[in-house]
Design an enzyme around this catalytic site. Structure first.
Site, mmCIF file in Angstrom:
data_model
loop_
_atom_site.group_PDB
_atom_site.id
_atom_site.type_symbol
_atom_site.label_atom_id
_atom_site.label_comp_id
_atom_site.label_asym_id
_atom_site.label_seq_id
_atom_site.Cartn_x
_atom_site.Cartn_y
_atom_site.Cartn_z
ATOM 1 N N LYS A 36 0.854 -1.185 0.000
ATOM 2 C CA LYS A 36 0.000 0.000 0.000
ATOM 3 C C LYS A 36 0.888 1.232 0.000
ATOM 4 O O LYS A 36 1.979 1.203 0.577
ATOM 5 C CB LYS A 36 -0.880 -0.005 1.272
ATOM 6 C CG LYS A 36 -2.131 0.794 1.113
ATOM 7 C CD LYS A 36 -3.120 0.053 0.287
ATOM 8 C CE LYS A 36 -4.372 0.816 0.050
ATOM 9 N NZ LYS A 36 -5.290 0.087 -0.820
ATOM 10 N N GLY A 140 -21.499 5.297 5.330
ATOM 11 C CA GLY A 140 -20.518 5.770 4.347
ATOM 12 C C GLY A 140 -21.063 5.529 2.957
ATOM 13 O O GLY A 140 -21.176 4.387 2.502
ATOM 14 N N GLY A 142 -19.965 6.737 -0.106
ATOM 15 C CA GLY A 142 -19.059 7.214 -1.146
ATOM 16 C C GLY A 142 -19.123 6.300 -2.363
ATOM 17 O O GLY A 142 -20.171 5.737 -2.692
ATOM 18 N N HIS A 143 -17.964 6.125 -3.007
ATOM 19 C CA HIS A 143 -17.913 5.325 -4.242
ATOM 20 C C HIS A 143 -18.503 3.938 -4.044
ATOM 21 O O HIS A 143 -19.270 3.450 -4.863
ATOM 22 C CB HIS A 143 -16.461 5.170 -4.706
ATOM 23 C CG HIS A 143 -15.877 6.439 -5.223
ATOM 24 N ND1 HIS A 143 -15.161 7.302 -4.450
ATOM 25 C CD2 HIS A 143 -15.931 6.980 -6.451
ATOM 26 C CE1 HIS A 143 -14.793 8.337 -5.178
ATOM 27 N NE2 HIS A 143 -15.237 8.170 -6.401
ATOM 28 N N VAL A 144 -18.131 3.282 -2.939
ATOM 29 C CA VAL A 144 -18.596 1.904 -2.723
ATOM 30 C C VAL A 144 -19.963 1.884 -2.039
ATOM 31 O O VAL A 144 -20.900 1.231 -2.515
ATOM 32 C CB VAL A 144 -17.571 1.089 -1.888
ATOM 33 C CG1 VAL A 144 -18.065 -0.334 -1.689
ATOM 34 C CG2 VAL A 144 -16.213 1.078 -2.560
HETATM 35 P P1 NAD Z 1 -15.050 7.266 -0.504
HETATM 36 O O1 NAD Z 1 -14.027 8.249 -0.019
HETATM 37 O O2 NAD Z 1 -15.591 7.383 -1.877
HETATM 38 O O3 NAD Z 1 -16.323 7.267 0.497
HETATM 39 C C1 NAD Z 1 -16.218 7.291 1.877
HETATM 40 C C2 NAD Z 1 -17.555 7.864 2.393
HETATM 41 O O4 NAD Z 1 -17.558 7.735 3.813
HETATM 42 C C3 NAD Z 1 -17.749 9.344 2.074
HETATM 43 O O5 NAD Z 1 -19.075 9.583 1.614
HETATM 44 C C4 NAD Z 1 -17.513 10.040 3.429
HETATM 45 O O6 NAD Z 1 -18.273 11.237 3.573
HETATM 46 C C5 NAD Z 1 -17.989 8.973 4.391
HETATM 47 N N1 NAD Z 1 -17.409 9.030 5.724
HETATM 48 C C6 NAD Z 1 -16.144 9.388 6.089
HETATM 49 N N2 NAD Z 1 -16.003 9.284 7.430
HETATM 50 C C7 NAD Z 1 -17.193 8.833 7.897
HETATM 51 C C8 NAD Z 1 -17.677 8.503 9.192
HETATM 52 N N3 NAD Z 1 -16.904 8.622 10.277
HETATM 53 N N4 NAD Z 1 -18.951 8.074 9.299
HETATM 54 C C9 NAD Z 1 -19.762 7.944 8.225
HETATM 55 N N5 NAD Z 1 -19.363 8.247 6.958
HETATM 56 C C10 NAD Z 1 -18.092 8.681 6.812
HETATM 57 O O7 NAD Z 1 -14.381 5.843 -0.235
HETATM 58 P P2 NAD Z 1 -14.756 4.461 -0.951
HETATM 59 O O8 NAD Z 1 -13.895 4.298 -2.149
HETATM 60 O O9 NAD Z 1 -16.227 4.336 -1.065
HETATM 61 O O10 NAD Z 1 -14.201 3.420 0.135
HETATM 62 C C11 NAD Z 1 -14.904 3.191 1.342
HETATM 63 C C12 NAD Z 1 -14.130 2.198 2.213
HETATM 64 O O11 NAD Z 1 -13.968 0.977 1.498
HETATM 65 C C13 NAD Z 1 -12.721 2.633 2.607
HETATM 66 O O12 NAD Z 1 -12.396 2.116 3.878
HETATM 67 C C14 NAD Z 1 -11.846 1.965 1.556
HETATM 68 O O13 NAD Z 1 -10.514 1.772 1.990
HETATM 69 C C15 NAD Z 1 -12.578 0.666 1.399
HETATM 70 N N6 NAD Z 1 -12.335 0.026 0.105
HETATM 71 C C16 NAD Z 1 -12.662 0.662 -1.045
HETATM 72 C C17 NAD Z 1 -12.438 0.028 -2.267
HETATM 73 C C18 NAD Z 1 -12.817 0.675 -3.582
HETATM 74 O O14 NAD Z 1 -12.908 -0.035 -4.588
HETATM 75 N N7 NAD Z 1 -13.077 1.985 -3.608
HETATM 76 C C19 NAD Z 1 -11.878 -1.255 -2.294
HETATM 77 C C20 NAD Z 1 -11.567 -1.891 -1.079
HETATM 78 C C21 NAD Z 1 -11.793 -1.229 0.121
#
Ligand code: NAD
Length: 312
Positions: A36, A140, A142-144
């Protein structure tokens, strides 16, 4: 890319994340190691577009210097557009936009994997993998998380959604879901909790207050420490190890190393439900937690021999 308080916090995070990537790749049976990179935004100063661009290029030079032993890809705080900047200085980047020959945003694949994991957990606890009528809390969006919510809504689940960003409430309105604060969502009485924000929130204080039967979400490093897996088991909460649940994006990216085929990637990602079934059965047979069984599976695969390519 993240704003850490100091470099020790960044180092701790990168070590935890790289360890999780190693387990993730091994359990998903991918020919990858685990690594990472973090880009500490305070080091870049106030984050103007120019500083962000310079930070990405600096990171790209570090990746290039590793000569292919580390392959970078997007994660929290970066996008496939950022990968298009990084590729200016290094070939060792995955997750480029589709028009640039990459597999694009991994998030839809991560979300598909989370849905597959939730189904496997429901089958274990409720004897059916149907999500119709199940109450599911997603923290949360976001993207996922937003995609997990949409998938569960399509499958007929009753949703409780939460995010620190109030603007995400629009998604709750659109999906006919209930909206609450992240604190309330964490302890809400739901069948499934799908944490899709940041990690470290399952600890001695939060676990006794949980109201869910299952936890399966995308957030990395959900447990404050590994002992918490036993605390969850003692409360009879089925916790699906995060590095198994959220492997969909990595599984998709790994497809880039052969002829990229999104349909084949989706098939492999759906296989996360079979992997989890295997882990739950092994855990039962060993009288251990799913975490112990998943780590055992990873260790067996790692012991089986060196892998040809390093990490993403
Ligand atoms: P992202 O940044 O697009 O979304 C994160 C969301 O969480 C945002 O909407 C943010 O406002 C919200 N958030 C932040 N802190 C918060 C809290 N304390 N309480 C509630 N909401 C909160 O990130 P993502 O790409 O959706 O990833 C989400 C998680 O999944 C992360 O931990 C990331 O490491 C993990 N992950 C993502 C992927 C991927 O393909 N994007 C793959 C594996 C793991």
């Amino acid at each position: 890319m993240w704003a850490y308080d100091d470099s020790r916090a960044a180092l701790r995070d990168v070590l935890r994340l790289s360890r999780a990537m190693t387990y993730k790749a091994a359990v998903a049976d991918l020919p990858l190691g685990g690594g990472k990179g973090v880009i500490m935004t305070p080091l870049l100063g106030p984050l103007t577009p120019e500083r962000r661009h310079a930070g990405l290029l600096d990171f790209a030079d570090t990746v290039e210097a590793l000569g292919g032993r580390y392959i970078t890809a997007e994660d929290v705080g970066t996008s496939s557009r950022d990968m298009s900047v990084i590729v200016e200085r290094t070939r060792y980047v995955a997750g480029l936009p589709r028009r640039r020959g990459g597999s694009g945003d991994p998030s839809p694949f991560t979300a598909l994997g989370v849905e597959s994991a939730i189904r496997a957990c429901c089958e274990r606890v409720f004897s059916t993998d149907s999500l119709r009528g199940r109450s599911i809390g997603v923290i949360g969006l976001g993207h996922v998380g937003s995609r997990v919510a949409r998938r569960c809504a399509r499958a007929g689940s009753r949703l409780l959604l939460a995010d620190v960003d109030e603007s995400k409430r629009r998604l709750a309105d659109e999906l006919g879901a209930r909206w609450t604060t992240p604190e309330r969502a964490l302890t809400a009485t739901v069948d499934v909790l799908a944490p899709c924000a940041l990690g470290g929130f399952l600890d001695d204080q939060t676990v006794p207050r949980l109201g869910c039967a299952i936890i399966a979400g995308a957030a990395n490093n959900q447990l404050a420490d590994e002992r918490i897996a036993d605390v969850l088991a003692a409360r009879q909460i089925l916790w699906a190890p995060d590095f198994v649940v959220n492997a969909g994006g990595l599984i998709n990216i790994a497809e880039e190393f052969s002829d990229y085929d999104p349909a084949a990637a989706r098939r492999r990602v759906r296989g996360i439900s079979d992997t989890l079934r295997q882990i739950f059965e092994a855990a039962e047979a060993m009288d251990a937690t799913p975490l112990t069984a998943a780590m055992e599976l990873a260790r067996r695969r790692l012991a089986a021999g060196p892998v040809p390519v390093a990490a993403t």
